[in-house]
Scaffold this active site. Structure first.
Site, PDB file in Angstrom:
ATOM      1  N   LYS A  21       0.984  -1.083   0.229  1.00  0.00           N
ATOM      2  CA  LYS A  21       0.029  -0.003  -0.157  1.00  0.00           C
ATOM      3  C   LYS A  21       0.887   1.363  -0.025  1.00  0.00           C
ATOM      4  CE  LYS A  21      -4.200  -1.653   0.340  1.00  0.00           C
ATOM      5  NZ  LYS A  21      -5.385  -1.009  -0.683  1.00  0.00           N
TER       6      LYS A  21
ATOM      7  N   LYS B  59     -14.337  -6.589  -7.114  1.00  0.00           N
ATOM      8  CA  LYS B  59     -14.701  -7.025  -5.739  1.00  0.00           C
ATOM      9  C   LYS B  59     -16.138  -7.282  -5.775  1.00  0.00           C
ATOM     10  CE  LYS B  59     -12.125  -3.660  -2.989  1.00  0.00           C
ATOM     11  NZ  LYS B  59     -10.731  -3.437  -3.489  1.00  0.00           N
TER      12      LYS B  59
HETATM   13 MG    MG Z   1      -7.226  -1.682  -4.352  1.00  0.00          MG
END
Ligand code: MG
Length: 354
Positions: free
Chosen positions: A157, A261
């Site tokens: 990240k 997702k």
């Molecule tokens: Mg992502």
């Protein structure tokens, strides 16, 4: 009974699961995941689903509950009417459509992924480990811990701190892990175009395979321009898919890879349709969860198993929860999720468990 269609029972049950540590989302920091288990029941065959709303990605908790209660009100008219009641609320639709699909696959005595896909057997799907935006030392430790556990793909990240610090984290991880470990970075839309363009040079020289969502979700043209720069790093869209849909992304030629997702898309069936479409357009796919309980996580594993040549996917997210809805049927080994081969989702009846 006058109709040949079986009477379908539909029940929901709220749950709340603590996270092991606070998690940053676009809408603020969360410390728990709240949602609903969904159960359908007809002809003595059960199906289980999970609706885990995550504001910013789906409807609110209250809107999810209301939609599921509306579905219960109309279930006597059949599952089509119930699905219509949750059409506008992706998490609720995910929960209900999953329970229906789990029941069908269970009745057909096939694992859910075979029911979703072309029916061929898939033993395992590759997964990535995610390394949060931490200090340099913590990043390297998390990366080497993950590779020590067998992960062969790491996603770092980035995008919440200074660019140069992020790039140094990437270089240090590259130096600390085997050459054949795939590296990715996910900026969650946190970079400007200039930052992303600057970053690409280091990312390429560090062998980073995928740069995920460098720019804000709205920036389709910017993502296209990054793709057209001379760097050999694939551009993936995650938040951008939700904002624009597949049509606009394809028209804009804005992505090499798209992140699916299922909770945000409204269910496995919706995601599976996109898979067919995106695969025809030569766009690569990977699947991730929205930090869900075991039911939705296992569903995401089944979806990934139904995606041809799926790239390493963000399915190993169970460790982010301090407790769970039931026993996890998915084992992770050597950087892959072992796909459950039992009928349906492969989850024991967890309705009776706390
Ligand atoms: Mg992502």
């Amino acid at each position: 009974m006058t109709s040949e269609a079986p009477d379908v029972g539909l029940q929901i049950r709220p749950y709340e699961l603590e996270l092991t540590e606070p998690f940053e989302t676009a809408q603020g920091t969360i410390t728990t995941r709240r949602g609903f288990l969904v159960r359908v029941d007809a002809d003595d065959v059960l199906g289980i689903g999970e609706a885990a709303p995550l504001p910013g990605w789906t409807e609110s908790y209250d809107a999810c509950q209301e939609a599921l209660e509306n579905a219960i009100d109309v279930i006597d008219s059949g599952t089509a009417a119930a699905l219509e009641a949750v059409e506008e609320t992706p998490a609720a639709r995910h929960g209900l459509s999953l329970a229906i699909a789990d029941r069908y696959a269970t009745k057909a005595a096939r694992p859910l992924y075979q029911y979703l896909g072309d029916g061929s057997r898939v033993a395992r799907v590759p997964v990535n480990a995610t390394v949060g935006a931490r200090s340099l030392e913590e990043t390297v430790l998390a990366a080497t811990t993950a590779t020590g556990r067998g992960f062969r793909c790491l996603k770092l990240k980035v995008g919440s701190g200074a660019l140069e610090d992020d790039l140094e984290r990437v270089r240090r991880v590259r130096a600390a892990v085997d050459e054949d470990v795939e590296l990715r970075v996910d900026a969650n839309g946190g970079w400007t175009y200039d930052e992303a363009e600057t970053a690409l040079e280091t990312l390429e020289s560090s062998g980073v395979a995928i740069l995920e969502q460098p720019l804000p979700a709205g920036a389709l043209g910017g993502h296209k321009a990054l793709r057209e720069s001379d760097y050999d790093v694939d551009i993936a869209l995650d938040e951008g898919l939700l904002e624009h849909g597949v049509d606009a992304i394809c028209d804009a030629e804005a992505a090499d890879v798209v992140v699916l997702k299922p909770m945000a898309l409204g269910g496995l069936d919706v995601a599976r349709e996109l898979v067919t479409w995106l695969t025809e357009l030569d766009i690569d796919l990977l699947v991730t969860t929205t930090i869900d309980g075991v039911v939705a996580r296992t569903a995401a594993v089944h979806l990934a198993a139904a995606v041809p040549d799926v790239r390493a996917s963000g399915l190993a997210t169970g460790d982010l929860l301090a407790s769970d809805l039931g026993r996890d049927p998915v084992v992770f080994e050597k950087g892959a999720a072992v796909v459950p081969q039992a009928k349906g989702l492969g989850i024991d009846d967890i309705w009776g468990e706390p």
